[in-house]
Design a protein around this motif. Structure first.
Motif, PDB file in Angstrom:
ATOM      1  N   ASN A  49       0.826  -1.207   0.000  1.00 30.52           N
ATOM      2  CA  ASN A  49       0.000   0.000   0.000  1.00 30.52           C
ATOM      3  C   ASN A  49       0.863   1.262   0.000  1.00 30.52           C
ATOM      4  O   ASN A  49       0.528   2.258  -0.664  1.00 30.52           O
ATOM      5  N   ASN A  50       1.978   1.223   0.731  1.00 30.70           N
ATOM      6  CA  ASN A  50       2.886   2.378   0.746  1.00 30.70           C
ATOM      7  C   ASN A  50       3.463   2.647  -0.639  1.00 30.70           C
ATOM      8  O   ASN A  50       3.559   3.804  -1.078  1.00 30.70           O
ATOM      9  N   GLU A  51       3.856   1.570  -1.320  1.00 26.39           N
ATOM     10  CA  GLU A  51       4.409   1.749  -2.665  1.00 26.39           C
ATOM     11  C   GLU A  51       3.353   2.281  -3.624  1.00 26.39           C
ATOM     12  O   GLU A  51       3.635   3.155  -4.458  1.00 26.39           O
ATOM     13  N   CYS A  52       2.138   1.779  -3.505  1.00 25.96           N
ATOM     14  CA  CYS A  52       1.059   2.274  -4.373  1.00 25.96           C
ATOM     15  C   CYS A  52       0.785   3.758  -4.100  1.00 25.96           C
ATOM     16  O   CYS A  52       0.528   4.531  -5.042  1.00 25.96           O
ATOM     17  N   ASP A  53       0.827   4.145  -2.839  1.00 23.22           N
ATOM     18  CA  ASP A  53       0.623   5.563  -2.499  1.00 23.22           C
ATOM     19  C   ASP A  53       1.728   6.433  -3.102  1.00 23.22           C
ATOM     20  O   ASP A  53       1.467   7.536  -3.607  1.00 23.22           O
ATOM     21  N   GLU A  54       2.974   5.939  -3.060  1.00 24.17           N
ATOM     22  CA  GLU A  54       4.096   6.688  -3.628  1.00 24.17           C
ATOM     23  C   GLU A  54       3.937   6.849  -5.143  1.00 24.17           C
ATOM     24  O   GLU A  54       4.193   7.927  -5.693  1.00 24.17           O
ATOM     25  N   ILE A  55       3.521   5.766  -5.806  1.00 30.46           N
ATOM     26  CA  ILE A  55       3.337   5.837  -7.262  1.00 30.46           C
ATOM     27  C   ILE A  55       2.203   6.800  -7.606  1.00 30.46           C
ATOM     28  O   ILE A  55       2.320   7.617  -8.529  1.00 30.46           O
ATOM     29  N   ALA A  56       1.112   6.713  -6.835  1.00 35.99           N
ATOM     30  CA  ALA A  56      -0.021   7.613  -7.091  1.00 35.99           C
ATOM     31  C   ALA A  56       0.399   9.066  -6.915  1.00 35.99           C
ATOM     32  O   ALA A  56       0.028   9.942  -7.719  1.00 35.99           O
ATOM     33  N   GLU A  57       1.188   9.330  -5.880  1.00 34.66           N
ATOM     34  CA  GLU A  57       1.666  10.687  -5.648  1.00 34.66           C
ATOM     35  C   GLU A  57       2.571  11.134  -6.790  1.00 34.66           C
ATOM     36  O   GLU A  57       2.475  12.275  -7.273  1.00 34.66           O
ATOM     37  N   ARG A  58       3.449  10.239  -7.262  1.00 34.61           N
ATOM     38  CA  ARG A  58       4.363  10.585  -8.355  1.00 34.61           C
ATOM     39  C   ARG A  58       3.593  10.874  -9.639  1.00 34.61           C
ATOM     40  O   ARG A  58       3.903  11.818 -10.373  1.00 34.61           O
TER      41      ARG A  58
END
Length: 403
Positions: free
Chosen positions: A356-365
């Motif tokens: 979930n953290n990685e998905c949040d980072e990608i979404a933010e990017r």
């Protein structure tokens, strides 16, 4: 007088009974290992079902986000304002993501091939435009650089453009013009090399004959084993047991359609056991379908021991494969199985949080990295970690021609 205790009487007893012979001891070990492997498969399947229910949806979401990131980043590849180093970093980044998706067993409905084609189309457009823009002075510079490393190498402008697009094509030209694998021209006056090659051949022949001798010994050993097994199945109680089983299990003697199909499968199993000299399976079938007892003679007992020992080896090998395999069930087991249910639950929770953290980072990017300026900042941060890596000839060509 006490009745005589036979082998098959003992193997029908609980495994806690003390074995009275080597055969009974081996049989009990086989029974124990078989149950161990079966229980291990049940545990793996249970854990895998829990993974599919609790974790796999998060894996699918992560894969979908990575694919979306690849498509988004690929659009920037042809942008002329990127430096060669930045573009190389961008391509490496995308390739890392593609490799991750290609090797991931839980990506859901993500179409890796389609995502790859989108990336490749942007990369090909950039390469085509860049190579066509190379002027004669740059081509001559590349020609000089290559001739310094490979004296005598002759390449046309078209060849040089081909190498600039794909540095691996250089090795094709080296091979065509007679350069060896080390990049040096092959010499006709190679007496020393010939002597060394001859010495290497002598050593290779020695290795070959050593391997041949070992193969010969193994072949002879296997032939002796096959001969013993053939004798065991033709002139012992096993042959009689096989015939009784074949008579009882023959499907043509069964009028009931359901039982007829079951007996057909059992006959196939029995026939395979006979062909493979699988005494263990034959004994198992006999114990299942007959209640009488067999007291093996000494020769049969002696020949049965290695059969049962081999079965134990097979079961242990199977257990190693259960734990060390690369199938999805084994991968999930190694990653998430804990010493307790609480530990396994925690392993699931930690992994889900990381996804979930990685998905949040990608979404933010994807949300903020919409301009070439912001992308450059991201790429520069990634480049800082690679400053001291050695540069290859491929990287040198890419840097020279901004590929």
């Amino acid at each position: 007088m006490q009745p005589k205790t036979t082998f098959l009487q003992n193997v029908k007893q609980p495994t806690t009974a003390k074995p009275s012979s080597e055969l009974e001891r081996l049989w009990q070990r086989i029974d124990k290992h078989t149950k161990r492997n079966a229980n291990f498969d049940i545990k793996k399947s249970t854990l895998f079902n829990q993974f599919q229910e609790q974790v796999e949806p998060h894996e699918h979401h992560q894969a979908s986000m990575i694919a979306e990131q690849i498509i988004h980043l690929s659009k920037f590849i042809p942008r002329k304002s990127l430096t060669a180093e930045q573009r190389n970093e961008l391509v490496d980044w995308i390739n890392e993501d593609l490799s991750y998706l290609a090797g991931h067993p839980f990506i859901g409905e993500v179409e890796v091939e389609k995502v790859t084609q989108i990336f490749q189309s942007h990369l090909n457009k950039h390469n085509h435009d860049t190579v066509n823009a190379i002027d004669s002075s740059q081509l001559n510079l590349l020609r000089t650089m290559l001739q310094q490393d490979f004296p005598g190498l002759e390449l046309t402008d078209e060849d040089l453009r081909e190498v600039a697009v794909d540095p691996q094509k250089l090795y094709k030209h080296l091979d065509e013009q007679g350069f060896g694998e080390d990049g040096n021209e092959q010499s006709d006056n190679g007496a020393c090399d010939a002597n060394e090659e001859h010495a290497d051949q002598d050593e290779n022949w020695d290795d070959f004959f050593d391997q041949f001798d070992q193969f010969d010994r193994d072949e002879i050993k296997q032939q002796k084993t096959d001969a013993k097994l053939e004798k065991l199945f033709k002139s012992s109680q096993l042959n009689k047991m096989y015939k009784r089983l074949a008579s009882k299990l023959h499907p043509d003697k069964e009028p009931d359609p359901t039982k007829k199909a079951e007996k057909h499968e059992l006959m196939q199993l029995l026939g395979h056991a006979r062909k493979a000299k699988d005494g263990f399976t034959l004994l198992q079938l006999y114990i299942t379908h007959f209640d009488d007892d067999v007291d093996f003679d000494e020769e049969t007992r002696a020949n049965l021991v290695p059969l049962l020992q081999n079965k134990i080896v097979e079961l242990n090998k199977q257990h190693r494969q259960q734990k060390e395999g690369n199938d999805p069930h084994s991968l999930v087991w190694r990653k998430f199985n804990g010493r307790s249910k609480a530990q396994t639950k925690a392993n699931f929770a930690n992994h889900i949080a990381a996804l979930n953290n990685e998905c949040d980072e990608i979404a933010e990017r994807l949300g903020y990295c919409t301009t070439i300026k912001l992308l450059k900042e991201e790429l520069n941060d990634r480049i800082l970690d690679k400053r001291h890596m050695p540069i290859s000839i491929e990287n040198a060509l890419e840097s020279m021609f901004n590929l």
